[in-house]
Write a protein that holds these residues in place. Structure first.
Motif, PDB file in Angstrom:
ATOM      1  N   TYR A  99       1.277  -0.888  -0.197  1.00 39.00           N
ATOM      2  CA  TYR A  99       0.160  -0.477  -0.021  1.00 39.00           C
ATOM      3  C   TYR A  99       0.960   1.319   0.169  1.00 39.00           C
ATOM      4  N   PRO A 100       1.546   1.818   0.710  1.00 41.40           N
ATOM      5  CA  PRO A 100       2.496   2.803   0.971  1.00 41.40           C
ATOM      6  C   PRO A 100       3.819   3.048  -0.096  1.00 41.40           C
ATOM      7  N   VAL A 114      -4.613  -0.781  -5.095  1.00 37.26           N
ATOM      8  CA  VAL A 114      -3.977  -1.958  -4.518  1.00 37.26           C
ATOM      9  C   VAL A 114      -3.918  -2.230  -2.364  1.00 37.26           C
ATOM     10  N   GLY A 115      -4.085  -1.834  -1.728  1.00 40.78           N
ATOM     11  CA  GLY A 115      -3.907  -1.847  -0.736  1.00 40.78           C
ATOM     12  C   GLY A 115      -5.348  -2.776  -0.383  1.00 40.78           C
ATOM     13  N   TRP A 116      -6.950  -2.490  -0.825  1.00 37.85           N
ATOM     14  CA  TRP A 116      -7.830  -3.152  -0.660  1.00 37.85           C
ATOM     15  C   TRP A 116      -7.575  -4.494  -1.256  1.00 37.85           C
ATOM     16  N   VAL A 117      -7.560  -4.761  -2.178  1.00 35.65           N
ATOM     17  CA  VAL A 117      -7.398  -6.027  -3.117  1.00 35.65           C
ATOM     18  C   VAL A 117      -6.163  -6.803  -1.995  1.00 35.65           C
ATOM     19  N   TYR A 118      -5.246  -6.125  -1.854  1.00 34.37           N
ATOM     20  CA  TYR A 118      -4.058  -7.205  -0.847  1.00 34.37           C
ATOM     21  C   TYR A 118      -4.809  -7.674   0.203  1.00 34.37           C
ATOM     22  N   ALA A 119      -5.743  -6.891   0.937  1.00 36.23           N
ATOM     23  CA  ALA A 119      -6.229  -7.012   2.832  1.00 36.23           C
ATOM     24  C   ALA A 119      -6.933  -8.425   2.201  1.00 36.23           C
ATOM     25  N   TRP A 120      -8.059  -7.971   1.399  1.00 34.71           N
ATOM     26  CA  TRP A 120      -8.833  -9.323   1.031  1.00 34.71           C
ATOM     27  C   TRP A 120      -8.450 -10.539   0.632  1.00 34.71           C
ATOM     28  N   ALA A 121      -6.909 -10.598  -0.773  1.00 34.40           N
ATOM     29  CA  ALA A 121      -6.230 -11.534  -0.349  1.00 34.40           C
ATOM     30  C   ALA A 121      -5.920 -12.031   0.523  1.00 34.40           C
ATOM     31  N   LEU A 122      -5.302 -11.396   1.340  1.00 38.43           N
ATOM     32  CA  LEU A 122      -4.987 -11.449   2.649  1.00 38.43           C
ATOM     33  C   LEU A 122      -5.287 -12.450   3.957  1.00 38.43           C
ATOM     34  N   CYS A 123      -6.540 -12.054   4.315  1.00 41.82           N
ATOM     35  CA  CYS A 123      -7.796 -12.524   4.665  1.00 41.82           C
ATOM     36  C   CYS A 123      -7.828 -14.120   4.209  1.00 41.82           C
ATOM     37  N   ALA A 124      -8.427 -13.772   3.087  1.00 42.48           N
ATOM     38  CA  ALA A 124      -8.702 -15.072   2.088  1.00 42.48           C
ATOM     39  C   ALA A 124      -7.711 -16.189   2.287  1.00 42.48           C
ATOM     40  N   THR A 125      -6.063 -15.950   2.184  1.00 45.47           N
ATOM     41  CA  THR A 125      -4.920 -16.888   2.256  1.00 45.47           C
ATOM     42  C   THR A 125      -5.138 -16.776   3.558  1.00 45.47           C
ATOM     43  N   ILE A 126      -5.552 -16.490   4.646  1.00 47.46           N
ATOM     44  CA  ILE A 126      -5.390 -16.843   6.198  1.00 47.46           C
ATOM     45  C   ILE A 126      -6.391 -17.383   6.402  1.00 47.46           C
ATOM     46  N   ALA A 127      -7.592 -17.631   5.869  1.00 51.63           N
ATOM     47  CA  ALA A 127      -8.661 -18.559   5.826  1.00 51.63           C
ATOM     48  C   ALA A 127      -8.204 -19.992   5.054  1.00 51.63           C
ATOM     49  N   GLY A 128      -7.913 -19.603   3.679  1.00 51.82           N
ATOM     50  CA  GLY A 128      -7.121 -21.449   2.871  1.00 51.82           C
ATOM     51  C   GLY A 128      -6.512 -22.373   3.754  1.00 51.82           C
ATOM     52  N   LEU A 325       0.969 -14.161   8.021  1.00 49.86           N
ATOM     53  CA  LEU A 325      -0.040 -13.632   7.424  1.00 49.86           C
ATOM     54  C   LEU A 325      -1.192 -13.079   8.033  1.00 49.86           C
ATOM     55  N   GLN A 326      -1.031 -13.246   9.049  1.00 53.10           N
ATOM     56  CA  GLN A 326      -2.064 -12.179  10.516  1.00 53.10           C
ATOM     57  C   GLN A 326      -0.864 -10.488  10.280  1.00 53.10           C
ATOM     58  N   ALA A 327       0.271 -10.808  10.557  1.00 55.12           N
ATOM     59  CA  ALA A 327       1.154  -9.973  11.106  1.00 55.12           C
ATOM     60  C   ALA A 327       1.510  -8.760   9.772  1.00 55.12           C
ATOM     61  N   ALA A 328       1.170  -9.343   8.891  1.00 54.13           N
ATOM     62  CA  ALA A 328       1.256  -8.665   7.216  1.00 54.13           C
ATOM     63  C   ALA A 328       0.193  -7.979   7.203  1.00 54.13           C
ATOM     64  N   ALA A 329      -1.872  -8.909   7.193  1.00 51.40           N
ATOM     65  CA  ALA A 329      -2.319  -8.443   7.093  1.00 51.40           C
ATOM     66  C   ALA A 329      -2.919  -7.095   8.318  1.00 51.40           C
ATOM     67  N   SER A 330      -2.401  -7.269   9.440  1.00 51.05           N
ATOM     68  CA  SER A 330      -2.834  -6.236  10.274  1.00 51.05           C
ATOM     69  C   SER A 330      -1.542  -4.558   9.794  1.00 51.05           C
ATOM     70  N   ARG A 331       0.009  -4.827   9.466  1.00 51.28           N
ATOM     71  CA  ARG A 331       0.610  -3.905   9.103  1.00 51.28           C
ATOM     72  C   ARG A 331      -0.299  -3.135   8.442  1.00 51.28           C
ATOM     73  N   LEU A 332      -0.608  -3.375   7.584  1.00 50.74           N
ATOM     74  CA  LEU A 332      -1.627  -3.154   6.142  1.00 50.74           C
ATOM     75  C   LEU A 332      -2.845  -2.294   6.846  1.00 50.74           C
ATOM     76  N   LEU A 333      -3.421  -2.699   7.373  1.00 47.27           N
ATOM     77  CA  LEU A 333      -4.600  -1.595   7.907  1.00 47.27           C
ATOM     78  C   LEU A 333      -4.451  -0.461   9.097  1.00 47.27           C
ATOM     79  N   PHE A 334      -3.458  -1.327   9.724  1.00 47.23           N
ATOM     80  CA  PHE A 334      -2.524  -0.048  10.066  1.00 47.23           C
ATOM     81  C   PHE A 334      -2.284   0.984   9.508  1.00 47.23           C
TER      82      PHE A 334
END
Length: 512
Positions: A99-100, A114-128, A325-334
């Motif tokens: 994102y930055p 970019v951030g929107w697509v990546y965030a949803w992809a990360l959440c889907a990856t964590i679930a998968g 994965l969750q660490a990456a997603a949280s830093r993106l949201l931050f």
């Protein structure tokens, strides 16, 4: 070198903070993540064991033993993307990764998407990944796997990951390092044992297609089998997600990214090679009679007790993968929230006493958990959402690659501690060509007898996610709320201002 180690470390931290201020930010993150810990985060996200073991049977049946070579070819392609990312993160070592980077290379709207697509992809990856752990835990504990059991196991795994992440960066780094060591040692020991004592195939089998063909050609089958590699080689970008938690990020993070590709790719290829050569009856796998060759191999090689020990190592890999994965997603949201780019920014950008974005971590656990819970009602829906995981990440990657090309066309010349020099443009173009080809291969319909919405599920989910993001962006205009710098990469080059690169690099070297 002068001064005590503590003084040099303090000076280095001051220069990191100065570089971040030059980029328009201040940070209260704990810069305690070493080079190897940063690399471990990327390695456990890439997770060779999780990637190889999960897709081995499917891809071996689709393309036969030559599917092994897809790991090498795709690894080289992803290395090109990694090199482009290295140049960008070296000049813009900001938490949140893609994102930055997109924000500085192109602008706020591009970055938001970019951030929107990546965030949803990360959440889907964590679930998968969390759902994928179920069968391995069942094998380890000796109970029959089921779809509902997999869902409950996934929820517990996500809860555990969230709790560990909330403790702080130091624990994240240590767990990632432990996961890396367990996974690497496990891959070497298991693979080595299989190669020495359980080899049923000759090395020449790696070139044997077993007469697999589609419409008279082997190439479509190989491309289908290459999904094993396509789903394997990402995770290196996570090294940049924690840029503000790593000392001297402009130098260390590009190196950690490359290490992730080199070591992670080598481990994946070794694990895949060992499994292929240990298959007792290749014809049964290709004919679909042995649908789980990994379990067959491990049971034959290690027996009931030994195979359970191997499964325990695999479970460590799953846990550390979800954690990373969750660490990456949280830093993106931050990062999103710090620039006022998302609803609830005031909460998501808060750091806890442990210096982690606690609310963002909780959200990056709740959303994947909700995706997992859909499986209790709509199993096909979960499979479709999880299928978006890889394609979403590849799309986000290529938006950065394209963003770098746009910035170069405007005059951007990378000025961080790591640059490709005169090779930069050529590597950037090659990375784009590879990435577009990989995306086409991933979305290509391969089940002519299936319903159209199944064949084109990846395209459909990508269109839905990007369409919803575009609609929200146009109506709510979230990109207009923050005042952080954007689209200034080429301006820094034009003005000759390299405070984010050479000046800070010189200061850090003096601190050493």
């Amino acid at each position: 070198m002068s001064g005590s180690p503590a003084a040099r470390a303090s000076n280095a931290t001051d220069h990191d903070a100065e570089q971040l201020r030059a980029l328009g930010y201040s940070s209260n993150f704990d810069r305690s993540m070493s080079l190897w810990e940063n690399f471990s985060l990327g390695f456990t996200y890439l997770s060779p064991v999780v990637g190889v073991y999960t897709l081995f049977g499917l891809c071996l049946a689709a393309g036969g033993p030559p599917m092994f070579w897809s790991y090498l070819l795709i690894g080289l392609g992803q290395l090109l993307v990694c090199l482009v990312f290295g140049e960008v993160v070296s000049q813009f070592p900001i938490s949140g990764g893609v994102y930055p980077w997109a924000r500085r290379l192109v602008g706020k709207r591009w970055a938001w998407m970019v951030g929107w697509v990546y965030a949803w992809a990360l959440c889907a990856t964590i679930a998968g990944v969390a759902i994928g752990a179920g069968p391995y835990l069942a094998a380890m504990l000796g109970f029959a796997p089921s779809s509902n059991a997999n869902i409950y196991i996934a929820l517990v795994l996500i809860l555990l990951s969230t709790g560990l992440n909330l403790v702080g960066t130091k624990l994240l780094a240590r767990v990632a390092m432990f996961g890396f060591l367990c996974e690497l040692v496990g891959a070497i020991l298991v693979g080595g044992y299989l190669l020495i004592f359980e080899r049923h195939q000759q090395f020449s089998v790696l070139f044997d297609t077993f007469d697999i063909n589609i419409n008279g050609s082997y190439l479509p089958a190989f491309l289908a089998a290459s999904l094993a590699g396509l789903f394997q080689y990402y995770g290196f970008e996570a090294c940049g997600d924690v840029a503000e938690e790593t000392p001297n990020p402009g130098k260390r993070i590009p190196k950690a990214m490359r290490m992730t590709i080199y070591i992670g790719g080598a481990a994946a290829m070794f694990a895949c090679l060992a499994l292929i050569l240990a298959v007792p009856d290749m014809a049964k796998v290709i004919a679909g009679e042995d649908t789980d060759p990994v379990s067959t191999i491990l049971a034959n090689a290690f027996g009931p007790v030994g195979s359970r020990l191997v499964m325990a190592v695999v479970m460590v890999s799953f846990i550390s993968c979800v954690l990373s994965l969750q660490a990456a997603a949280s830093r993106l949201l931050f990062a999103y929230a710090r620039d006022e780019m998302i609803v609830g920014s005031s909460l998501l950008k808060r750091l806890s006493a442990n210096q982690v974005p606690s609310i963002a971590l909780i959200v990056s656990g709740v959303v994947p958990a909700l995706i997992v819970c859909l499986g209790l009602f709509m199993a096909d829906a979960v499979a479709t959402i999880v299928g978006f995981a890889a394609i979403g990440i590849y799309v986000a990657f290529q938006l950065i690659v394209i963003g770098a090309l746009i910035a170069r066309a405007k005059g951007w010349r990378p000025s961080g501690q790591y640059t490709l020099g005169a090779w930069g443009l050529l590597v950037n173009i090659a990375a784009l060509a590879y990435g577009l080809g990989a995306i086409v291969n991933m979305v290509w319909p391969r089940m002519p007898d299936a319903a159209w919405y199944i064949n084109y599920s990846m395209i459909l989910t990508t269109v839905v996610v990007m369409g919803a993001g575009l609609l929200y962006m146009l109506l709510a205009k979230p990109y207009d709320k923050g005042t952080a710098p954007a689209g200034d990469a080429w301006e820094l080059s034009r003005s000759g201002s390299h405070a984010t690169g050479r000046a800070t690099s010189q200061g850090f070297q003096q601190a050493q």
